[in-house]
Structures are given as C-alpha cells and as structure tokens.
Design a protein around this motif. Structure first.
Motif, PDB file in Angstrom:
ATOM      1  N   ASN A 264     -47.911  29.257  28.212  1.00 14.83           N
ATOM      2  CA  ASN A 264     -48.509  27.967  27.831  1.00 14.83           C
ATOM      3  C   ASN A 264     -48.926  27.961  26.373  1.00 14.83           C
ATOM      4  O   ASN A 264     -48.763  26.950  25.673  1.00 14.83           O
ATOM      5  CB  ASN A 264     -49.724  27.672  28.722  1.00 14.83           C
ATOM      6  N   LEU A 265     -49.479  29.101  25.924  1.00 12.10           N
ATOM      7  CA  LEU A 265     -49.874  29.187  24.519  1.00 12.10           C
ATOM      8  C   LEU A 265     -48.667  29.078  23.597  1.00 12.10           C
ATOM      9  O   LEU A 265     -48.708  28.400  22.555  1.00 12.10           O
ATOM     10  CB  LEU A 265     -50.615  30.505  24.258  1.00 12.10           C
ATOM     11  N   LYS A 266     -47.547  29.753  23.979  1.00 10.78           N
ATOM     12  CA  LYS A 266     -46.333  29.666  23.174  1.00 10.78           C
ATOM     13  C   LYS A 266     -45.790  28.241  23.143  1.00 10.78           C
ATOM     14  O   LYS A 266     -45.343  27.742  22.111  1.00 10.78           O
ATOM     15  CB  LYS A 266     -45.270  30.617  23.735  1.00 10.78           C
ATOM     16  N   LYS A 267     -45.845  27.596  24.307  1.00  7.19           N
ATOM     17  CA  LYS A 267     -45.369  26.213  24.394  1.00  7.19           C
ATOM     18  C   LYS A 267     -46.209  25.302  23.519  1.00  7.19           C
ATOM     19  O   LYS A 267     -45.685  24.449  22.793  1.00  7.19           O
ATOM     20  CB  LYS A 267     -45.428  25.745  25.858  1.00  7.19           C
ATOM     21  N   LYS A 268     -47.541  25.481  23.577  1.00  5.78           N
ATOM     22  CA  LYS A 268     -48.430  24.672  22.742  1.00  5.78           C
ATOM     23  C   LYS A 268     -48.177  24.925  21.256  1.00  5.78           C
ATOM     24  O   LYS A 268     -48.232  23.995  20.445  1.00  5.78           O
ATOM     25  CB  LYS A 268     -49.890  24.989  23.086  1.00  5.78           C
ATOM     26  N   ALA A 269     -47.888  26.206  20.932  1.00  6.75           N
ATOM     27  CA  ALA A 269     -47.609  26.537  19.536  1.00  6.75           C
ATOM     28  C   ALA A 269     -46.327  25.851  19.059  1.00  6.75           C
ATOM     29  O   ALA A 269     -46.279  25.317  17.945  1.00  6.75           O
ATOM     30  CB  ALA A 269     -47.491  28.057  19.365  1.00  6.75           C
ATOM     31  N   ARG A 270     -45.289  25.865  19.916  1.00 16.06           N
ATOM     32  CA  ARG A 270     -44.036  25.201  19.553  1.00 16.06           C
ATOM     33  C   ARG A 270     -44.241  23.695  19.379  1.00 16.06           C
ATOM     34  O   ARG A 270     -43.700  23.081  18.441  1.00 16.06           O
ATOM     35  CB  ARG A 270     -42.977  25.461  20.631  1.00 16.06           C
ATOM     36  N   ILE A 271     -45.032  23.117  20.259  1.00 19.94           N
ATOM     37  CA  ILE A 271     -45.306  21.677  20.152  1.00 19.94           C
ATOM     38  C   ILE A 271     -46.066  21.374  18.868  1.00 19.94           C
ATOM     39  O   ILE A 271     -45.772  20.387  18.176  1.00 19.94           O
ATOM     40  CB  ILE A 271     -46.115  21.198  21.389  1.00 19.94           C
ATOM     41  N   ALA A 272     -47.032  22.240  18.545  1.00 18.17           N
ATOM     42  CA  ALA A 272     -47.824  22.036  17.327  1.00 18.17           C
ATOM     43  C   ALA A 272     -46.938  22.111  16.084  1.00 18.17           C
ATOM     44  O   ALA A 272     -47.075  21.306  15.149  1.00 18.17           O
ATOM     45  CB  ALA A 272     -48.935  23.073  17.254  1.00 18.17           C
TER      46      ALA A 272
END
Length: 307
Positions: A264-272
């Motif tokens: 989830n953190l990686k996904k949020k980072a990619r979205i950011a």
C-alpha cells in the motif's frame, strides 16, 4: 437398555421436562408420582415409562439444545440461537481445537465440547473460581469433561494454548486482549466475540481495525416462535429478542499484514509521483500559454505604434 452415566430426558403429557443421569436406584420424584430408574433403564430411549400413580412419561435422548438449557447456572448463559450461528461461523467440527474465555456457567463450553468430538479440544479460561468449579461440574454431568481443558486465570497474560483453529471471547473488554490472539490461533482462523451494548461493539471494531484482522461482521439474532396450532397459527405473544451482539473476524498472519502495508505504501508513493508529474506538466503548460499571450500583446502594441 440404557447404561449408567447416560443422560435421559423425561417428558410428561403437559411438556414438563426432567433431565437426569442414569444411575441405578436413583428414582425420580415428580408431581405425577415416582418414576423408578430401573424402569427407565429397561425401557430405553423412545419408549414410555409409568409413574406409581399411573402417569406416562416419554423417555428421550437429550439433544445439545437440551444439554445447554439443562446446565446449572450462576450466570446468564448464551442462548442456543446465538450458539448455532457461532458454531457455523467459527467452523467448529470434529478435530477442532478452540479457545474460549469467559466460561461462565459453561453453556457454550458444553456445545463446543460436543461438536469438537473426541479428537478435538476446548481450552476454556475463567477468572472467577466459583464459575470455574461450576463449569467443571456441568461438564462432568454432561459427560464431556474429557474434551475440555480448563484454566482458572485471567487472560491478561495471554492464552494457554497455541495454533488453535478458532477463538471466542465472552468478556467485558475484549479489545484489551486482541494483541494476544495472533499468538494463539493459526493464520486465517475465525474469531468471535459476544457483547451486550453498542458502545462496546464500537470500541471492539476500532481495536480490530488497528490489528491483523479482516472480514469483520456484526450480527444480532432475534428468535420468534409461533403457536403450533393448525387452526390458530400465529406468533407467540413473547419472543427472545436482543440478548447480545455477535462480532466475527479473521485473524491474519502479521507478516501478511506487513507485506500488505508495504504494498500500500508503494502504491501510494507511485500515485504521489504520478500526481506530482501531472501537476508539473500542467504548470509548464500554463507558463507556456502565458508566454504566448505576452508575445501576442507585444506584436499588437508594435503594430499600433506604426500606425
């Protein structure tokens, strides 16, 4: 013919019930007269026995429902309407190892012990010694004590079993013990709770959301009986309504939760990053449009000066 130690349910024509352990010489005294235990043993299940006053009684083999309703009580017990759903949700069956805390009078303990069979085990925890002793007597009476291991202690320090298939808590503040659950059950095990009020349920849900728990469910089970009279079929005047809320969840492995959190953190980072790149692109386009507008204004000004 019945054997010593078996349970029998005796019912008179008016529905009065007597649940007894078969013991030679232990005759039963009723308002309809005395029933000789010798006659009960000889007749067996499904037959009739007559008191010394000539009143007939049915001899039946008690069901789990009868056993639960027949335990001696010093506390409120769980109703069969909740126990039935609970057994299905927790997946209780032969060979299961299940943890219980808050034994009370042993109504649920009796049901769990019946369904885990001789190959399963119930590990029940009770803090108060008077209830601990009462459960032991009720289990001995029902003939199920060999399937249960009792612990007279507070679960503040954890549970006395590990790698169990299911767990159920009937305690006032279950959220205080959630951190002990992952160590006591296998990954993916079903867990359940019984609580009487909505504010307790809310606090429990908040605690579950902070831990390695998923697939949450809250249910309330209401039971309404009907009068079994063909000519006047209608609901009974009274019903067993609210007796508590059941809360269920699955306990996942902490490592799985950790991997999910990383993902989830990686996904949020990619979205950011994508949002930042999109914002920079929009800003660049805005600057270019502004620059083009300025150049056009300069050209118009020069033409006006020449005229």
């Amino acid at each position: 013919m019945l054997k010593a130690g078996q349970l029998v349910l005796l019912i008179n024509p008016k529905g009065k019930r007597y649940l007894r352990v078969v013991k030679e010489g232990d005759d039963i005294h009723t308002h309809d007269g005395m029933i000789l235990m010798e006659d009960v043993i000889t007749a067996g299940y499904g037959m009739m026995v007559t008191t010394h006053l000539g009143r007939k009684y049915q001899i039946l083999k008690p069901t789990v429902h009868d056993l639960i309703k027949g335990v001696k009580r010093q506390t409120q017990i769980m109703y069969p309407k909740e126990i039935g759903y609970l057994l299905l949700k927790l997946g209780i069956g032969p060979g299961c190892r299940v943890i219980e805390s808050g034994s009370g009078s042993g109504g649920l303990t009796t049901a769990l012990a019946y369904y885990v069979g001789d190959t399963g085990k119930v590990y029940t925890h009770e803090r108060r010694p008077e209830f601990f002793k009462l459960v032991a007597k009720n289990l001995e009476w029902s003939g199920l004590s060999h399937r249960v291991e009792q612990f007279n202690l507070d679960i503040e320090e954890g549970f006395q079993a590990t790698e169990c298939d299911a767990l159920f808590l009937d305690v006032r503040t279950p959220w205080d013990y959630l951190h002990h659950i992952p160590k006591a059950v296998i990954p993916g095990a079903m867990i359940g709770f019984l609580l009487p009020t909505t504010n307790q349920v809310s606090e429990l849900l908040a605690g579950l959301e902070q831990g390695p728990f998923t697939d949450l469910e809250v249910v309330e089970i209401l039971l309404r009986r009907w009068k079994p009279v063909p000519e006047r079929l209608r609901p009974d005047d009274r019903m067993v309504a609210h007796t508590g809320f059941l809360v269920f969840a699955r306990c996942l492995d902490n490592s799985i939760i950790a991997e999910d959190e990383k993902a989830n953190l990686k996904k949020k980072a990619r979205i950011a990053v994508a949002e930042r790149d999109a914002a920079e692109a929009l800003a660049k386009e805005a600057v270019e449009e502004t620059s083009t507008d300025v150049d056009s204004d300069d050209i118009e000004d020069e033409s006006a000066d020449k005229e």
